[in-house]
Design a protein around this motif. Structure first.
Motif, short mmCIF file in Angstrom:
data_model
loop_
_atom_site.label_atom_id
_atom_site.label_comp_id
_atom_site.label_asym_id
_atom_site.label_seq_id
_atom_site.Cartn_x
_atom_site.Cartn_y
_atom_site.Cartn_z
N ILE A 7 33.17 37.38 90.53
CA ILE A 7 33.32 36.26 91.46
C ILE A 7 34.26 35.22 90.86
CG2 ILE A 7 32.10 34.51 92.83
CD1 ILE A 7 29.57 36.18 92.62
N PRO A 8 35.48 35.12 91.38
CA PRO A 8 36.39 34.09 90.86
C PRO A 8 35.95 32.70 91.33
CG PRO A 8 37.62 35.86 91.96
CD PRO A 8 36.17 35.99 92.34
N LEU A 9 35.78 31.79 90.36
CA LEU A 9 35.26 30.45 90.67
C LEU A 9 36.09 29.37 89.98
CD1 LEU A 9 31.64 31.55 89.82
CD2 LEU A 9 32.25 30.70 92.08
N ALA A 10 37.27 29.74 89.49
CA ALA A 10 38.02 28.81 88.64
C ALA A 10 39.07 28.01 89.40
CB ALA A 10 38.67 29.58 87.49
N GLY A 11 39.11 28.13 90.73
CA GLY A 11 40.09 27.38 91.53
C GLY A 11 39.71 25.91 91.62
N LEU A 12 40.64 25.11 92.12
CA LEU A 12 40.46 23.65 92.12
C LEU A 12 39.72 23.13 93.36
CD1 LEU A 12 43.99 22.60 90.79
CD2 LEU A 12 41.86 22.82 89.48
N GLY A 13 39.72 23.89 94.41
CA GLY A 13 39.00 23.48 95.63
C GLY A 13 39.60 22.25 96.28
N THR A 14 40.93 22.14 96.28
CA THR A 14 41.59 20.92 96.78
C THR A 14 41.34 20.69 98.27
OG1 THR A 14 43.61 22.20 97.09
CG2 THR A 14 43.44 20.91 95.06
N ARG A 15 41.09 21.78 99.02
CA ARG A 15 40.88 21.60 100.46
C ARG A 15 39.55 20.92 100.77
NH1 ARG A 15 41.66 27.54 102.11
NH2 ARG A 15 40.81 27.71 100.02
N LEU A 16 38.70 20.83 99.74
CA LEU A 16 37.41 20.15 99.97
C LEU A 16 37.33 18.80 99.27
CD1 LEU A 16 34.87 23.11 99.95
CD2 LEU A 16 35.35 21.57 101.82
N LEU A 17 38.49 18.26 98.89
CA LEU A 17 38.51 16.91 98.33
C LEU A 17 38.09 15.92 99.43
CD1 LEU A 17 41.75 16.99 96.15
CD2 LEU A 17 39.43 16.50 95.35
N PRO A 18 37.39 14.86 99.16
CA PRO A 18 37.06 14.34 97.83
C PRO A 18 35.80 14.96 97.20
CG PRO A 18 36.28 12.82 99.48
CD PRO A 18 36.95 13.94 100.22
N LEU A 19 35.05 15.82 97.94
CA LEU A 19 33.79 16.35 97.39
C LEU A 19 34.01 17.03 96.04
CD1 LEU A 19 32.24 17.93 100.62
CD2 LEU A 19 31.83 15.68 99.66
N THR A 20 35.13 17.77 95.95
CA THR A 20 35.39 18.59 94.75
C THR A 20 36.01 17.79 93.61
OG1 THR A 20 37.31 19.30 96.00
CG2 THR A 20 35.49 20.85 95.84
N SER A 21 36.17 16.47 93.80
CA SER A 21 36.70 15.68 92.69
C SER A 21 35.67 15.63 91.55
CB SER A 21 37.09 14.27 93.15
OG SER A 21 35.94 13.60 93.63
N ILE A 22 34.39 15.73 91.90
CA ILE A 22 33.38 15.75 90.84
C ILE A 22 32.39 16.92 90.96
CG2 ILE A 22 33.40 13.27 90.25
CD1 ILE A 22 30.66 13.35 92.02
N MET A 23 32.46 17.66 92.07
CA MET A 23 31.49 18.75 92.31
C MET A 23 32.21 20.09 92.38
SD MET A 23 28.23 18.45 93.13
CE MET A 23 27.73 19.38 94.58
N ALA A 24 31.56 21.16 91.95
CA ALA A 24 32.10 22.50 92.19
C ALA A 24 31.77 22.85 93.63
CB ALA A 24 31.46 23.49 91.25
N LYS A 25 32.75 23.31 94.41
CA LYS A 25 32.47 23.57 95.83
C LYS A 25 31.39 24.63 96.01
CE LYS A 25 36.44 26.65 96.41
NZ LYS A 25 37.64 26.95 97.16
N GLU A 26 31.29 25.54 95.05
CA GLU A 26 30.34 26.65 95.18
C GLU A 26 28.89 26.17 95.03
OE1 GLU A 26 32.86 26.50 93.02
OE2 GLU A 26 34.31 27.90 93.89
#
Ligand code: UTP
Length: 271
Positions: A7-26
């Motif tokens: 399971i690749p989980l190392a992406g930045l998740g920019t499409r879910l900013l601002p949530l992903t600025s401090i949280m892992a989207k997964e």
């Protein structure tokens, strides 16, 4: 038998900013449960014995989620809460099956997959992209059956709107095998709307051959400067590896974009 999943989980998740600025989207909750737990449940129910998480230093919170033993133990001792006990048991169960590898620079999905090279034991393995939830029917389980039947690699597939093809890996087919399965003759990563060979998209479930590592080792970056798994698959198809597209029957929920995530959190209750 397919026994390992990655399971690749190392992406930045920019499409879910601002949530992903401090949280892992997964770890974002979908109906009170982190998205990644739906993915783990799908793997385990499909008979997967070992799950390899590809994370980065920035996404270490995902590892921490499964390693809070002292915290759980002290809370359970103090509170004697049955629900918390059950949740901790579940975390321990998941933890036993997960191995972590690191991709510290998000160079692309292909590069993430390459990080698992030395851990893959069998000729084929399963890959799940956690942004794509498939509910109601276990897509991985169905795909393992297809793999057994056709002795091939398999990719989950779905028709998407023609004006969105530039968001997906899009494929062409050469032959129908049965109602739900067909031979894939080519795949292109995020094609221009005018040049797309179809509106058949690859969704985040793959059964891949171990040989893909030989391609990934020497692969240069593609669209957007990233090393895409789609480009490695295209090279395998050109080398006559058999790839079957599987029209899955479950309900697809896109959790990787803000609009999709919000919609998924609402729709999951109706499923
Ligand atoms: P995406 O490119 O679709 O998502 O990667 P992302 O990078 O996480 O998020 P955006 O595009 O910035 O919003 C698909 C999957 O591959 C992983 C991601 O974590 C995601 O699960 N990935 C992506 C990696 O592990 N490494 C990479 O270098 C790129």
């Amino acid at each position: 038998m397919i026994k390992q999943a990655i399971i690749p989980l190392a992406g930045l998740g920019t499409r879910l900013l601002p949530l992903t600025s401090i949280m892992a989207k997964e770890l974002l909750p979908i109906n009170g449960k982190p998205g990644i737990e739906y993915i783990l449940d799908e793997c385990i129910e499909a008979g997967i014995k070992e799950i390899i998480f590809i994370i980065s230093k920035k996404k270490e919170v995902i590892k921490k989620y499964f390693y809070k033993d002292n915290f759980y133990k002290s809370i359970i001792k103090r509170k004697k809460d049955q629900r918390i006990k059950e949740e901790y048991k579940k975390i321990l169960f998941y933890k036993k099956k997960i191995k972590f590898v690191y991709q510290n620079y998000p160079l692309g999905t292909g590069d993430a997959v390459l990080k698992t090279k030395k851990y893959i034991k069998d000729d084929y393995f399963l890959m799940l992209l956690p942004d794509d939830l498939i509910m109601k029917k276990n897509c991985s389980k169905e795909m393992i059956k297809v793999h057994k039947k056709y002795k091939s690699s398999v990719m989950a597939s779905m028709k998407v709107k023609k004006n969105t093809v530039n968001r997906w890996g899009i494929y062409s087919t050469s032959k129908n095998l049965d109602k739900k399965n067909f031979i894939i003759s080519n795949v292109v990563e995020k094609p221009d709307i005018k040049k797309a060979p179809s509106n058949n998209a690859v969704i985040g479930r793959y059964i891949l051959p171990k040989n893909i590592f030989n391609i990934l080792k020497n692969q240069v970056s593609g669209k957007g400067g990233e090393i895409h798994i789609t480009d490695a698959i295209k090279a395998l198809i050109q080398n006559n590896f058999k790839f079957v597209g599987h029209k899955f029957s479950g309900k697809y929920l896109d959790c990787g974009t803000m609009k999709g995530y919000i919609k998924s959190t609402l729709e999951i209750n109706k499923i």
